[in-house]
Write a protein that holds these residues in place. Sequence first.
Motif, PDB file in Angstrom:
ATOM      1  N   ALA A 215       0.667  -1.445   0.593  1.00 14.18           N
ATOM      2  CA  ALA A 215      -0.346  -0.265  -0.057  1.00 14.18           C
ATOM      3  C   ALA A 215       0.527   1.223   0.286  1.00 14.18           C
ATOM      4  O   ALA A 215       0.189   1.741  -0.020  1.00 14.18           O
ATOM      5  N   GLY A 216       2.635   0.923   0.455  1.00 11.63           N
ATOM      6  CA  GLY A 216       2.906   1.977  -0.078  1.00 11.63           C
ATOM      7  C   GLY A 216       3.151   2.255   1.730  1.00 11.63           C
ATOM      8  O   GLY A 216       4.314   4.440   1.480  1.00 11.63           O
ATOM      9  N   ALA A 217       3.078   2.194   1.826  1.00 10.13           N
ATOM     10  CA  ALA A 217       3.793   2.735   4.130  1.00 10.13           C
ATOM     11  C   ALA A 217       5.350   2.095   3.595  1.00 10.13           C
ATOM     12  O   ALA A 217       5.714   0.999   3.078  1.00 10.13           O
ATOM     13  N   MET A 218       6.284   2.445   4.032  1.00  9.42           N
ATOM     14  CA  MET A 218       7.584   2.800   4.737  1.00  9.42           C
ATOM     15  C   MET A 218       7.476   2.214   6.012  1.00  9.42           C
ATOM     16  O   MET A 218       7.928   3.192   6.914  1.00  9.42           O
ATOM     17  N   GLY A 219       9.412   2.190   6.254  1.00 12.35           N
ATOM     18  CA  GLY A 219      10.212   2.183   6.942  1.00 12.35           C
ATOM     19  C   GLY A 219      10.161   1.379   8.333  1.00 12.35           C
ATOM     20  O   GLY A 219       8.960   0.403   7.854  1.00 12.35           O
ATOM     21  N   ILE A 220      10.559   0.973   8.742  1.00 17.69           N
ATOM     22  CA  ILE A 220      10.264   0.078  10.729  1.00 17.69           C
ATOM     23  C   ILE A 220       9.323   0.252  10.611  1.00 17.69           C
ATOM     24  O   ILE A 220       8.480  -0.546  11.435  1.00 17.69           O
ATOM     25  N   SER A 221       8.451   1.450  10.500  1.00 16.98           N
ATOM     26  CA  SER A 221       7.299   2.411  11.606  1.00 16.98           C
ATOM     27  C   SER A 221       6.232   2.061  10.709  1.00 16.98           C
ATOM     28  O   SER A 221       5.340   1.929  10.961  1.00 16.98           O
ATOM     29  N   GLN A 222       6.707   1.700   9.495  1.00 16.76           N
ATOM     30  CA  GLN A 222       4.894   1.362   8.187  1.00 16.76           C
ATOM     31  C   GLN A 222       3.904   2.456   8.147  1.00 16.76           C
ATOM     32  O   GLN A 222       3.384   2.630   8.296  1.00 16.76           O
ATOM     33  N   PHE A 223       5.250   3.605   8.030  1.00 17.96           N
ATOM     34  CA  PHE A 223       4.306   4.644   7.823  1.00 17.96           C
ATOM     35  C   PHE A 223       3.808   5.243   6.364  1.00 17.96           C
ATOM     36  O   PHE A 223       4.655   5.398   5.336  1.00 17.96           O
ATOM     37  N   MET A 224       2.803   5.415   6.224  1.00 17.56           N
ATOM     38  CA  MET A 224       2.809   6.842   4.908  1.00 17.56           C
ATOM     39  C   MET A 224       2.917   7.904   4.581  1.00 17.56           C
ATOM     40  O   MET A 224       3.185   8.039   5.985  1.00 17.56           O
ATOM     41  N   PRO A 225       3.594   8.028   4.004  1.00 19.76           N
ATOM     42  CA  PRO A 225       4.595   9.351   3.360  1.00 19.76           C
ATOM     43  C   PRO A 225       3.374  10.200   4.706  1.00 19.76           C
ATOM     44  O   PRO A 225       4.314  11.338   5.018  1.00 19.76           O
ATOM     45  N   SER A 226       2.404  10.772   3.874  1.00 19.53           N
ATOM     46  CA  SER A 226       1.646  12.096   4.921  1.00 19.53           C
ATOM     47  C   SER A 226       2.036  11.867   5.791  1.00 19.53           C
ATOM     48  O   SER A 226       1.775  13.048   6.832  1.00 19.53           O
ATOM     49  N   ASN A 227       2.462  10.501   7.130  1.00 21.84           N
ATOM     50  CA  ASN A 227       1.835  10.746   8.545  1.00 21.84           C
ATOM     51  C   ASN A 227       3.634  11.286   8.647  1.00 21.84           C
ATOM     52  O   ASN A 227       3.626  11.755   9.966  1.00 21.84           O
ATOM     53  N   ILE A 228       4.241  11.434   7.899  1.00 24.22           N
ATOM     54  CA  ILE A 228       5.488  11.129   8.080  1.00 24.22           C
ATOM     55  C   ILE A 228       6.400  13.221   8.521  1.00 24.22           C
ATOM     56  O   ILE A 228       7.054  12.916   9.349  1.00 24.22           O
ATOM     57  N   GLY A 229       5.313  14.136   7.062  1.00 23.66           N
ATOM     58  CA  GLY A 229       5.452  15.304   7.978  1.00 23.66           C
ATOM     59  C   GLY A 229       5.304  16.065   9.486  1.00 23.66           C
ATOM     60  O   GLY A 229       5.786  16.051   9.770  1.00 23.66           O
ATOM     61  N   PRO A 230       3.762  15.242   9.377  1.00 25.84           N
ATOM     62  CA  PRO A 230       3.923  15.964  11.315  1.00 25.84           C
ATOM     63  C   PRO A 230       4.347  14.987  12.140  1.00 25.84           C
ATOM     64  O   PRO A 230       4.322  15.358  13.660  1.00 25.84           O
ATOM     65  N   TYR A 231       4.350  13.440  11.897  1.00 24.56           N
ATOM     66  CA  TYR A 231       5.019  12.849  13.382  1.00 24.56           C
ATOM     67  C   TYR A 231       6.177  12.254  12.969  1.00 24.56           C
ATOM     68  O   TYR A 231       7.180  11.816  13.930  1.00 24.56           O
ATOM     69  N   GLY A 232       6.847  12.347  11.691  1.00 29.79           N
ATOM     70  CA  GLY A 232       8.442  12.064  12.284  1.00 29.79           C
ATOM     71  C   GLY A 232       9.042  12.783  12.651  1.00 29.79           C
ATOM     72  O   GLY A 232       9.019  13.890  12.674  1.00 29.79           O
ATOM     73  N   GLN A 233      10.084  11.926  13.137  1.00 32.18           N
ATOM     74  CA  GLN A 233      10.851  12.656  14.661  1.00 32.18           C
ATOM     75  C   GLN A 233      12.395  12.221  13.939  1.00 32.18           C
ATOM     76  O   GLN A 233      12.752  11.177  13.796  1.00 32.18           O
TER      77      GLN A 233
END
Length: 297
Positions: A215-233
């Motif tokens: 579905a396009g989720a990525m990384g160890i946390s499997q965030f969708m890209p739109s969540n990286i901006g507000p929540y990526g740390q």
Amino acid sequence: MCDDQLLHANRRFSSRGLAILVVLIAGLFAGVLAADETEIFQTLKKRLVADGFESGRIDSIFASPDVAFEKGGVSAYFMHNESKLNYKQFTRPWSIASAKKYMNAHHYALAAAQRKYGVDQEVITAIILVETKLGTYTGNKSVINTLSTLSAMAEASPRQIIWENLPDDERRMSREEFEKKADQKAGWAYRELKAFLAYTEKEKMDPTVIKGSYAGAMGISQFMPSNIGPYGQDGDADGRVDLFVHADAISSIAAYLKNYGWKPGISQKEAFKVVYHYNHSKYYVNTILEIADKLKG
């Protein structure tokens, strides 16, 4: 040359000629298909440029040999059934033991995230366990291919290709249902694609090599890209947000859960509601909370 020899020679020539003809025709069709796949993203590229992305970068990305129309993966996306996933495997003793080892190995990052965001490190670990098997499997699908293919389904031709690629014996939806879902997912995927391109540009990453879920989720946390901006740390304080780094993924999960209401001493009922935001599956949420309880035990 006798008649029999002449006959055999003609047969050999005919066989070779037929083989050459087949190869030429196959090459012709392959060229046509390749051209079609190259052209299939033309409207999408224009939309991205119109929305502010630099045309040279967009042309360069979509000219990459790694970028292609993802028929198989996107068809699987329409067939996905959350209830069939075996989440129970993650509550087995061997899996819990692995999660405890992970907590020891990443104690500093987990403790820092819990102090800063008030989110139980056992819950963070449980999510990483279920999402990516403690970071050992983050997906093998090209994120840009998945999101670009879904985005292109705003048009009739790409949509038809995906419809025809669904296995007839497993198709669980009518054409009307498919069209409705395609409308929803095309718009959603385009927003995710823009977020993905913005993120990779900001962090100077090559978007064509990043792999993720179907579905396009990525990384160890499997965030969708739109969540990286507000929540990526930036959990390891290296000046970048890289969700393939454990410290960043841990802090990002904690920030996400805090945003949706997690707090120290949260009740089981409230915890369920918060984790449900991470994955809209009751089966998933119950598994996460069960794992967290076992890790505390």
